[in-house]
Design a protein around this motif. Sequence first.
Motif, short mmCIF file in Angstrom:
data_model
loop_
_atom_site.label_atom_id
_atom_site.label_comp_id
_atom_site.label_asym_id
_atom_site.label_seq_id
_atom_site.Cartn_x
_atom_site.Cartn_y
_atom_site.Cartn_z
N ASN A 1 -13.25 -14.28 48.23
CA ASN A 1 -11.81 -14.52 48.23
C ASN A 1 -11.38 -15.02 46.85
N GLY A 2 -10.11 -15.36 46.74
CA GLY A 2 -9.59 -15.76 45.43
C GLY A 2 -10.25 -17.00 44.85
N ARG A 3 -10.79 -17.86 45.72
CA ARG A 3 -11.41 -19.09 45.23
C ARG A 3 -12.85 -18.89 44.78
N ASN A 4 -13.63 -18.09 45.51
CA ASN A 4 -15.05 -17.98 45.15
C ASN A 4 -15.42 -16.71 44.38
N LEU A 5 -14.48 -15.78 44.26
CA LEU A 5 -14.76 -14.58 43.47
C LEU A 5 -15.05 -14.89 42.00
N PRO A 6 -14.25 -15.75 41.33
CA PRO A 6 -14.56 -16.05 39.93
C PRO A 6 -15.97 -16.59 39.72
N GLU A 7 -16.43 -17.45 40.62
CA GLU A 7 -17.78 -18.01 40.47
C GLU A 7 -18.84 -16.94 40.67
N ALA A 8 -18.58 -15.99 41.59
CA ALA A 8 -19.53 -14.89 41.79
C ALA A 8 -19.62 -14.03 40.54
N LEU A 9 -18.50 -13.76 39.90
CA LEU A 9 -18.49 -12.99 38.66
C LEU A 9 -19.17 -13.75 37.53
N GLU A 10 -18.95 -15.06 37.49
CA GLU A 10 -19.62 -15.91 36.52
C GLU A 10 -21.14 -15.81 36.69
N ASN A 11 -21.61 -15.89 37.92
CA ASN A 11 -23.04 -15.81 38.19
C ASN A 11 -23.62 -14.44 37.85
N ALA A 12 -22.74 -13.41 37.86
CA ALA A 12 -23.18 -12.06 37.52
C ALA A 12 -23.18 -11.80 36.02
N GLY A 13 -22.77 -12.80 35.22
CA GLY A 13 -22.86 -12.67 33.77
C GLY A 13 -21.56 -12.43 33.05
N ALA A 14 -20.42 -12.48 33.76
CA ALA A 14 -19.13 -12.36 33.07
C ALA A 14 -18.97 -13.51 32.08
N VAL A 15 -18.26 -13.28 30.98
CA VAL A 15 -18.08 -14.32 29.97
C VAL A 15 -16.69 -14.96 30.05
N GLY A 16 -15.86 -14.48 30.96
CA GLY A 16 -14.55 -15.07 31.14
C GLY A 16 -13.79 -14.36 32.25
N ILE A 17 -12.84 -15.07 32.85
CA ILE A 17 -12.01 -14.54 33.92
C ILE A 17 -10.56 -14.55 33.45
N ILE A 18 -9.84 -13.45 33.73
CA ILE A 18 -8.43 -13.35 33.35
C ILE A 18 -7.60 -13.17 34.62
N THR A 19 -6.58 -14.00 34.78
CA THR A 19 -5.76 -13.97 35.98
C THR A 19 -4.28 -13.81 35.64
N LEU A 20 -3.52 -13.48 36.67
CA LEU A 20 -2.06 -13.46 36.62
C LEU A 20 -1.56 -14.02 37.94
N ASN A 21 -0.71 -15.05 37.88
CA ASN A 21 -0.10 -15.61 39.09
C ASN A 21 1.40 -15.69 38.86
N TRP A 22 2.04 -14.52 38.94
CA TRP A 22 3.47 -14.42 38.64
C TRP A 22 4.29 -15.16 39.68
N SER A 23 5.35 -15.82 39.23
CA SER A 23 6.20 -16.61 40.11
C SER A 23 7.48 -15.88 40.51
N ARG A 24 7.54 -14.58 40.25
CA ARG A 24 8.70 -13.75 40.61
C ARG A 24 9.98 -14.18 39.91
N GLY A 25 9.82 -14.65 38.67
CA GLY A 25 10.96 -14.98 37.83
C GLY A 25 10.65 -14.56 36.40
N PHE A 26 11.66 -14.26 35.62
CA PHE A 26 11.44 -13.86 34.23
C PHE A 26 10.61 -14.92 33.50
N ALA B 1 7.93 -16.50 34.23
CA ALA B 1 7.40 -17.64 34.99
C ALA B 1 6.08 -17.29 35.67
N ASN B 2 5.06 -18.08 35.40
CA ASN B 2 3.77 -17.98 36.08
C ASN B 2 3.43 -19.31 36.73
N LYS B 3 2.82 -19.26 37.91
CA LYS B 3 2.22 -20.46 38.48
C LYS B 3 0.91 -20.72 37.73
N VAL B 4 0.66 -21.98 37.41
CA VAL B 4 -0.55 -22.35 36.68
C VAL B 4 -1.27 -23.44 37.45
#
Length: 516
Positions: free
Chosen positions: A199-224, A226-229
Amino acid sequence: MKKTLLLFTACTLMLFPPLHAQETDQVIENIIKEANENSQLENLGHQLMDVIGPRLVGTPEMKQAHDWAVKTYEGWGISAENEQWGEWRGWERGITHIDLIEPRVRSLSGMQLAWSPGTKKPVVAEVVLLPEAQDSAAFADVISKVKGKLVMISMPQMTGRPDDNWEEFATNKSFEKMKANREEQTNAWRKKIRNTGYNGRNLPEALENAGAVGIITLNWSRGFGANKVFSASTKKIPTIDLSLEDYGMVYRLAESGNKPKLRIVAESKELGAVPAFNTIATIKGTEKPEEYIILSAHFDSWDGATGATDNGTGTLVMMEAMRILKKMYPNPKRTIIAGHWGSEEQGLNGSRSFVKDNPEIVENLQALFNQDNGTGRVVNLSGGGFLHAYDYLGRWMEAVPEEISGEIETNFPGTPAGGGSDYASFVAAGAPAFSLSSISWSYWNYTWHTNLDTYDKIVFDDVRNNAILTAILAYKASEDPERTSREKSVLPLNRRTGEQMTWPEPRDATRNGGLD
């Protein structure tokens, strides 16, 4: 503040009698005059939002804010102290710099998520999309493709325009087509995530364990713009949130086979376990010092911006109300406390700790007034499930100027809050605590937990009205010869389950946050 909708029982709209129908009260006149002619709100807002900045629990800025509040109160002749209630994972945000270096050069708009690991040296790597898979077993076979790569794990948005912008300018046919396409895209993306087995919470850690060097996300807030952070869930590699515009561009480059490459600098620091506090300011009562009124607002924020409307404005209201009361009502009958709670954003931790650690105050609470949903003027007041709340709130509201009280819809007896903000911690303990709920000012889309929650979004006229309202309510609650009733109403049926609602149960705080 958590985006929690309160369930309200059916009730009659009530308007309170105007001030001119009441006998002149010099204290109230002085409160109003001081608020309008000698306001400190703009300066307090500048100091808190611009100079100190965001107040993420566990950061140096959070401690700096607590110390600033104590010093400010002491300058007004009000005793104040920082009361430790626990420890939290210490973290300090540093410089974040994100550059597209292939197939062309451009600096991108983005930032680390809270508590994201930093980079010891710049990370330079190709960006890839989250691998496709038919199911979790197939995903386990393809996850190795992310090794050495930066992985995009959020759905790209097909439009960067808010729906109200489409509604204003698009044809009905075009608007409906966009919404249908977006729904189809969203359903397909959700299936893609489900197929990974994460899921959204444990997927990044799974990718990290698989050797990814960074995760890139987008959490748009439906406004010009504006992103949720929020926070990262990786342990060793950085998690970066990009603006909708830049995320979409990089995603399209990767999708079209152009092999975009980024250079990321993220200079955050881990600080180990640090103390977590509430700031408590007190004006001692003269006749009934063991009975209490609490002016309540959480002090912490997320750190995508500076926490101006969540909950800088609530903080300003309570500080300004305390300043005015100290000057115009220096000898209250009951003790008046300002509670500036820590770590509300992680689960009402500061206020829950206070309720558990101070049973004598909770037991003798005359009333608590909480403000925590943006910069707008107060437009709603609920009895919160207390059967006789109208009897005393009605008495106190009669003294409020009509230009303020006339804006306020009431709901009595209402239903108790199970969460949402710090007053719920007191309600769960059976104490009369009330939310001063504000008009929106596009709060949910544009400032709630976003990168745009900054000083310039504060509407000081509305905040000033809220400070006047709070100060008058505190004054009247202090002067009232009667103790407030705590009798609970019979709660209605839950519309979703059909079962009768029950009063929320008290919960203890998380006192060692992020340290496991």
